[in-house]
Design a protein around this motif. Structure first.
Motif, PDB file in Angstrom:
ATOM      1  N   VAL A   1       0.853  -1.190   0.000  1.00 52.32           N
ATOM      2  CA  VAL A   1       0.000   0.000   0.000  1.00 52.32           C
ATOM      3  C   VAL A   1       0.883   1.232   0.000  1.00 52.32           C
ATOM      4  N   HIS A   2       0.665   2.139  -0.976  1.00 53.45           N
ATOM      5  CA  HIS A   2       1.499   3.335  -1.101  1.00 53.45           C
ATOM      6  C   HIS A   2       0.891   4.546  -0.384  1.00 53.45           C
ATOM      7  N   SER A   3      -0.425   4.589  -0.257  1.00 54.86           N
ATOM      8  CA  SER A   3      -1.065   5.727   0.401  1.00 54.86           C
ATOM      9  C   SER A   3      -2.407   5.305   0.975  1.00 54.86           C
ATOM     10  N   VAL A   4      -2.823   6.053   2.005  1.00 56.94           N
ATOM     11  CA  VAL A   4      -4.113   5.790   2.655  1.00 56.94           C
ATOM     12  C   VAL A   4      -4.816   7.113   2.912  1.00 56.94           C
ATOM     13  N   GLU A   5      -6.100   7.154   2.602  1.00 55.57           N
ATOM     14  CA  GLU A   5      -6.925   8.339   2.900  1.00 55.57           C
ATOM     15  C   GLU A   5      -8.275   7.861   3.421  1.00 55.57           C
ATOM     16  N   VAL A   6      -8.690   8.416   4.553  1.00 52.89           N
ATOM     17  CA  VAL A   6      -9.992   8.071   5.132  1.00 52.89           C
ATOM     18  C   VAL A   6     -10.863   9.319   5.148  1.00 52.89           C
ATOM     19  N   THR A   7     -12.041   9.239   4.566  1.00 55.82           N
ATOM     20  CA  THR A   7     -12.987  10.360   4.604  1.00 55.82           C
ATOM     21  C   THR A   7     -14.187   9.955   5.443  1.00 55.82           C
ATOM     22  N   ARG A   8     -14.558  10.842   6.379  1.00 55.64           N
ATOM     23  CA  ARG A   8     -15.694  10.565   7.254  1.00 55.64           C
ATOM     24  C   ARG A   8     -16.954  11.137   6.622  1.00 55.64           C
ATOM     25  N   PRO A   9     -18.078  10.488   6.752  1.00 54.00           N
ATOM     26  CA  PRO A   9     -19.318  10.970   6.142  1.00 54.00           C
ATOM     27  C   PRO A   9     -19.849  12.204   6.862  1.00 54.00           C
ATOM     28  N   THR A  10     -20.690  12.953   6.172  1.00 50.31           N
ATOM     29  CA  THR A  10     -21.353  14.118   6.744  1.00 50.31           C
ATOM     30  C   THR A  10     -22.851  13.856   6.801  1.00 50.31           C
ATOM     31  N   LEU A  11     -23.564  14.736   7.494  1.00 53.95           N
ATOM     32  CA  LEU A  11     -25.020  14.603   7.535  1.00 53.95           C
ATOM     33  C   LEU A  11     -25.629  14.847   6.157  1.00 53.95           C
ATOM     34  N   ASP A  12     -24.934  15.614   5.312  1.00 53.52           N
ATOM     35  CA  ASP A  12     -25.409  15.787   3.948  1.00 53.52           C
ATOM     36  C   ASP A  12     -25.338  14.462   3.191  1.00 53.52           C
ATOM     37  N   ASP A  13     -24.301  13.668   3.457  1.00 49.11           N
ATOM     38  CA  ASP A  13     -24.212  12.334   2.855  1.00 49.11           C
ATOM     39  C   ASP A  13     -25.390  11.462   3.302  1.00 49.11           C
ATOM     40  N   VAL A  14     -25.770  11.595   4.574  1.00 53.30           N
ATOM     41  CA  VAL A  14     -26.914  10.845   5.092  1.00 53.30           C
ATOM     42  C   VAL A  14     -28.179  11.241   4.344  1.00 53.30           C
ATOM     43  N   PHE A  15     -28.393  12.556   4.215  1.00 50.57           N
ATOM     44  CA  PHE A  15     -29.585  13.040   3.534  1.00 50.57           C
ATOM     45  C   PHE A  15     -29.606  12.581   2.078  1.00 50.57           C
ATOM     46  N   LEU A  16     -28.436  12.624   1.426  1.00 51.47           N
ATOM     47  CA  LEU A  16     -28.334  12.192   0.042  1.00 51.47           C
ATOM     48  C   LEU A  16     -28.676  10.712  -0.089  1.00 51.47           C
ATOM     49  N   THR A  17     -28.202   9.896   0.849  1.00 47.89           N
ATOM     50  CA  THR A  17     -28.491   8.464   0.825  1.00 47.89           C
ATOM     51  C   THR A  17     -29.983   8.194   1.039  1.00 47.89           C
ATOM     52  N   LEU A  18     -30.601   8.957   1.953  1.00 49.05           N
ATOM     53  CA  LEU A  18     -31.997   8.722   2.300  1.00 49.05           C
ATOM     54  C   LEU A  18     -32.965   9.230   1.243  1.00 49.05           C
ATOM     55  N   THR A  19     -32.604  10.321   0.571  1.00 50.68           N
ATOM     56  CA  THR A  19     -33.558  10.985  -0.325  1.00 50.68           C
ATOM     57  C   THR A  19     -33.128  11.042  -1.778  1.00 50.68           C
ATOM     58  N   GLY A  20     -31.842  10.781  -2.039  1.00 48.20           N
ATOM     59  CA  GLY A  20     -31.343  10.932  -3.402  1.00 48.20           C
ATOM     60  C   GLY A  20     -31.059  12.381  -3.751  1.00 48.20           C
ATOM     61  N   ARG A  21     -31.144  13.289  -2.751  1.00 48.04           N
ATOM     62  CA  ARG A  21     -30.888  14.700  -2.973  1.00 48.04           C
ATOM     63  C   ARG A  21     -29.868  15.194  -1.954  1.00 48.04           C
ATOM     64  N   SER A  22     -29.106  16.208  -2.338  1.00 48.59           N
ATOM     65  CA  SER A  22     -28.162  16.815  -1.412  1.00 48.59           C
ATOM     66  C   SER A  22     -28.860  17.926  -0.643  1.00 48.59           C
ATOM     67  N   LEU A  23     -28.735  17.903   0.673  1.00 49.99           N
ATOM     68  CA  LEU A  23     -29.334  18.958   1.476  1.00 49.99           C
ATOM     69  C   LEU A  23     -28.683  20.298   1.168  1.00 49.99           C
ATOM     70  N   ARG A  24     -27.384  20.302   0.915  1.00 48.56           N
ATOM     71  CA  ARG A  24     -26.693  21.551   0.572  1.00 48.56           C
ATOM     72  C   ARG A  24     -27.285  22.145  -0.702  1.00 48.56           C
ATOM     73  N   ASN A  25     -27.507  21.314  -1.714  1.00 46.04           N
ATOM     74  CA  ASN A  25     -28.067  21.795  -2.965  1.00 46.04           C
ATOM     75  C   ASN A  25     -29.490  22.280  -2.776  1.00 46.04           C
ATOM     76  N   GLU A  26     -30.245  21.577  -1.930  1.00 44.62           N
ATOM     77  CA  GLU A  26     -31.620  21.990  -1.651  1.00 44.62           C
ATOM     78  C   GLU A  26     -31.644  23.388  -1.042  1.00 44.62           C
ATOM     79  N   GLU A  27     -30.729  23.625  -0.078  1.00 45.45           N
ATOM     80  CA  GLU A  27     -30.701  24.941   0.568  1.00 45.45           C
ATOM     81  C   GLU A  27     -30.276  26.019  -0.403  1.00 45.45           C
ATOM     82  N   ALA A  28     -29.307  25.690  -1.260  1.00 41.30           N
ATOM     83  CA  ALA A  28     -28.869  26.683  -2.240  1.00 41.30           C
ATOM     84  C   ALA A  28     -29.999  27.023  -3.205  1.00 41.30           C
TER      85      ALA A  28
END
Length: 307
Positions: A280-307
């Motif tokens: 393994v040459h490199s490792v990166e871990v990304t933690r999910p956000t609540l926007d990711d949760v909303f996107l998974t549940l609804t198929g929409r981004s909460l950030r985009n909805e607010e914008a």
């Protein structure tokens, strides 16, 4: 502290809140999360007796929000989206007047106003007119007005809207401090995902007037999204081997793997690959956000909805 059953609000042909059932325990700090029009503010307005429900029921602090409005109002504080203090009045005077409106004797109202001015950092500006205060100072004054009668339950509707990042961070500290120092039950609505993630111990996601998720921020992210681990390799051949061993997805010479706890998963994955002869040459871990949760549940981004 709050118990609703099939709480519903309709405006002519529009159903703003569609059968919400929830409970909030004494001392909880709960965030209601969702896009504009989801039903967050309408729910708060029913719970604070400002508008009647068209269906279902709700009790706040043990009293029905329709039959016992006066008893509910005596026990709650409510800070709406607009500023509550008169612009031409002095902040201290507004606090005292608010205390008198709740039936506090003059001496007690003055003492309570002084306590809140000190605890919310308004000492240098309390005797200035409200119109001369900054946005953050006015918002803290609004919170002081909502707390003047020492309510058991505090409702905050979009408390950080319009504040700059520094004032928003300061306000969040005050909200957390209220719960820590006084045991106040707090229910807030917010557009800011990071705010809900950092200060709320429980997040209720609302969409189209319905609750679609209700849990701690950590469990919501782990259950609906999980961490994403990206492992880099020296060649696409190694990446292909690693994808097969780890049940991941190859993207060129990188592999993406989903995990409930990415940092804990990484050492074992590296060891498994090392044993298979893959470095393994490199490792990166990304933690999910609540926007990711909303996107998974609804198929929409909460950030985009607010914008």
């Amino acid at each position: 502290m709050i118990a609703t059953r099939e709480l519903t609000k309709r405006f002519k042909s529009v159903t703003a809140v569609d059968g919400i059932t929830l409970e909030v325990a004494d001392g909880e700090l709960v965030a209601l999360l969702g896009p504009n029009g989801a039903g967050k503010s309408t729910t708060l307005r029913m719970l604070t007796t400002l508008i009647p429900p068209t269906g279902g029921s709700a009790e706040v602090a043990g009293f029905d929000v329709v039959a016992k409005q006066r008893e509910v109002r005596r026990r709650i504080g409510y800070i709406g989206q607009g500023n509550g203090a008169g612009h031409s009045q002095r902040g201290r005077d507004e606090l005292i007047s608010q205390g008198r409106a709740y039936g506090l004797p003059v001496r007690q109202a003055r003492a309570r106003a002084g306590e809140l001015i000190e605890s919310l950092g308004l000492g240098e500006v309390a005797d200035r007119t409200v119109s001369s205060l900054s946005g953050g100072q006015r918002r803290r004054l609004d919170i002081a007005m909502g707390l003047i009668h020492a309510p058991e339950l505090l409702f905050l509707d979009e408390p950080s809207t319009g504040l700059d990042p520094q004032n928003r961070a300061n306000l969040q500290e005050h909200i957390v401090g209220l719960r820590r120092e006084h045991g106040t039950t707090i229910v807030l609505t917010t557009h800011y995902l990071e705010e809900a993630d950092s200060i709320a111990e429980r997040v209720i996601v609302i969409d189209h007037g319905r609750i679609i998720a209700d849990d701690t921020p950590q469990r919501l992210k782990a259950k609906h999204v999980g961490d994403r681990v990206f492992l880099g390799f020296g060649s696409e051949t190694d990446a292909t081997t690693a994808a097969g061993l780890l049940n991941g997805v190859r993207e060129g010479d990188r592999v993406q793997v989903s995990a409930d706890d990415g940092p804990r998963m990484v050492p074992g994955a590296i060891e498994e690959l090392r044993t298979a002869g893959v470095a393994v040459h490199s490792v990166e871990v990304t933690r999910p956000t609540l926007d990711d949760v909303f996107l998974t549940l609804t198929g929409r981004s909460l950030r985009n909805e607010e914008a």
